[in-house]
Design a protein around this motif. Sequence first.
Motif, PDB file in Angstrom:
ATOM      1  N   LYS A 337       0.683  -1.276  -0.144  1.00 46.82           N
ATOM      2  CA  LYS A 337      -0.020   0.016   0.022  1.00 46.82           C
ATOM      3  C   LYS A 337       0.935   1.256   0.100  1.00 46.82           C
ATOM      4  N   VAL A 338       0.391   2.243  -0.556  1.00 50.85           N
ATOM      5  CA  VAL A 338       0.973   3.609  -0.816  1.00 50.85           C
ATOM      6  C   VAL A 338       0.171   4.226   0.611  1.00 50.85           C
ATOM      7  N   ILE A 339       0.882   4.536   1.682  1.00 51.51           N
ATOM      8  CA  ILE A 339       0.178   4.807   2.563  1.00 51.51           C
ATOM      9  C   ILE A 339       0.544   5.935   3.367  1.00 51.51           C
ATOM     10  N   PRO A 340      -0.421   7.093   3.419  1.00 53.09           N
ATOM     11  CA  PRO A 340      -0.222   8.479   3.888  1.00 53.09           C
ATOM     12  C   PRO A 340       0.091   8.100   5.659  1.00 53.09           C
ATOM     13  N   LEU A 341       0.808   8.841   6.170  1.00 46.68           N
ATOM     14  CA  LEU A 341       1.312   9.037   7.280  1.00 46.68           C
ATOM     15  C   LEU A 341       1.312  10.156   8.267  1.00 46.68           C
ATOM     16  N   LYS A 342       0.803  10.020   9.576  1.00 43.65           N
ATOM     17  CA  LYS A 342       1.019  11.138  10.498  1.00 43.65           C
ATOM     18  C   LYS A 342       2.561  11.489  10.779  1.00 43.65           C
ATOM     19  N   LEU A 343       2.867  12.801  10.697  1.00 40.67           N
ATOM     20  CA  LEU A 343       4.273  12.908  10.798  1.00 40.67           C
ATOM     21  C   LEU A 343       4.811  12.379  12.224  1.00 40.67           C
ATOM     22  N   GLU A 344       4.131  12.388  13.259  1.00 48.35           N
ATOM     23  CA  GLU A 344       4.556  11.867  14.530  1.00 48.35           C
ATOM     24  C   GLU A 344       4.406  10.515  14.509  1.00 48.35           C
ATOM     25  N   ASP A 345       4.087   9.816  13.457  1.00 44.86           N
ATOM     26  CA  ASP A 345       3.996   8.345  13.411  1.00 44.86           C
ATOM     27  C   ASP A 345       5.046   7.772  12.524  1.00 44.86           C
ATOM     28  N   MET A 346       5.797   8.627  11.728  1.00 40.67           N
ATOM     29  CA  MET A 346       6.760   8.075  10.876  1.00 40.67           C
ATOM     30  C   MET A 346       7.934   7.039  11.617  1.00 40.67           C
ATOM     31  N   GLU A 347       8.500   7.701  12.612  1.00 40.01           N
ATOM     32  CA  GLU A 347       9.613   7.043  13.337  1.00 40.01           C
ATOM     33  C   GLU A 347       9.196   5.715  13.396  1.00 40.01           C
ATOM     34  N   ASP A 348       7.946   5.442  14.163  1.00 40.11           N
ATOM     35  CA  ASP A 348       7.643   3.903  14.341  1.00 40.11           C
ATOM     36  C   ASP A 348       6.947   3.310  13.193  1.00 40.11           C
ATOM     37  N   PHE A 349       6.934   3.695  12.060  1.00 38.02           N
ATOM     38  CA  PHE A 349       6.269   3.171  11.032  1.00 38.02           C
ATOM     39  C   PHE A 349       7.184   1.969  10.386  1.00 38.02           C
ATOM     40  N   GLU A 350       6.545   0.806  10.173  1.00 37.78           N
ATOM     41  CA  GLU A 350       7.056  -0.477   9.830  1.00 37.78           C
ATOM     42  C   GLU A 350       6.653  -0.680   8.672  1.00 37.78           C
ATOM     43  N   PRO A 351       7.294  -0.281   7.257  1.00 37.68           N
ATOM     44  CA  PRO A 351       6.340  -0.648   6.134  1.00 37.68           C
ATOM     45  C   PRO A 351       6.342  -1.989   5.770  1.00 37.68           C
ATOM     46  N   LEU A 352       7.242  -2.951   6.016  1.00 31.71           N
ATOM     47  CA  LEU A 352       7.118  -4.444   5.643  1.00 31.71           C
ATOM     48  C   LEU A 352       6.119  -5.159   6.865  1.00 31.71           C
ATOM     49  N   GLN A 353       5.476  -4.466   7.486  1.00 34.08           N
ATOM     50  CA  GLN A 353       4.247  -4.901   8.372  1.00 34.08           C
ATOM     51  C   GLN A 353       3.066  -4.062   8.147  1.00 34.08           C
TER      52      GLN A 353
END
Length: 408
Positions: A337-353
């Motif tokens: 998925k091409v996922i929009p992210l909240k800026l505060e969530d970027m650091e914890d975002f795990e793309p392969l999950q």
Amino acid sequence: MNTSTKRYLKSRFHDYYREAKIHVPHSLTKREWGFISYDSMPETMMYRHKAFGTGGELRDYLVSMQPAHVYHSVALYDYPDAPTMKEKKWQGADLIFDLDADHLQDAPSSYAAMLEMVKTESLRLLDFLIDDFGFDEDNIKAVFSGGRGYHFHITDPKIWELESSQRREIVDYVGGKGIKSEYFYQKEFMIGDHGTGTRTFNDRTEILSKYVIKNPDTGWGKRLAEYIASYLEEEGQKEEKERFADIKHIKGFGKKTRQRMNRITKDSKALEDIRRGRLDFGKIKDFKAIMAQFFDNTIDQHRVTLAGSAQVDEPVTADIKRLIRLPGSLHGGSGMKVIPLKLEDMEDFEPLQDAVAFSDRPVTLKAIKPLEVQMKDLDIRVEEGVQELPEYAAVYLMCRGVAEYGSY
């Protein structure tokens, strides 16, 4: 990619688009749209010059056509579906930043490590966007591309009319290109122990002059001040004979300069003064060369490499007629998925999950060549031949072109 694989992928994309949350860009009716279909593969043919009146029309198109890739223009046009760029009549464009692992130096071969590296680069860019350019966080839209990187959409109307040359200057700034160290420091002359003097007092106050970093609280000035202070702290942890290896070759780096810097490495107040922009190194014969080295190191540590910025082609940021991936769509090269992210969530975002779109149900496929990938906390090693894999991994391999659907 054979016919069965194309048919399977289109079926899975169809089911996804029936339920997916599509993030329609602002000013939808002024955007041009482009699509790449599985039907055209292995050729990559872009079907563009299309426009939609509503988000519902867009969704219906995605469900019925199941495109491999979905793009919309960064620009706004009077006539977005006109067949030529001239006829479209450009109105303005969002400011887009594209970070892709393919453009990073020394990118690791592991997909997971590559994505972690480009996320670090993206967070570095975010610091520039907020601290240096002062963009409101509400006008910064972060997006995982579904493939190897991240996009940032700046939607502030104040930037819509920026020309390509102006946008290229932004690319140069975040990449540290064309910026010289002497822009960021100057000599400050003192009268007695307190108060700033002028050059008219040069003869009797030269010994009390100090170098200061301009604007040490923001931008490259802040990064330079922090780098020098951190550098000296780190050098202080080494054996004395091993310190300053990268600057000791400079002609002005003599015994007195080494002694002064050695003292600063252990002086917390002096280090804090440097962070505030005061460089009390004493008289240095070749101070300019030392500062140039410090600034080169600062740029190496903080610069951001954007897609296209190190190439001969036009950087994505400077291209005011570029198409960019639609948030909420699927990336046809990965099935994620091409996922929009909240800026505060970027650091914890795990793309392969977090960007995995499909289920764990088993799918039979035939691998054309071996491949390793880490998805949903699993290390998946695929050998040539027929095997059964979770659907999300099977879709990924088929999208990558290293496997075909079924057992034949």
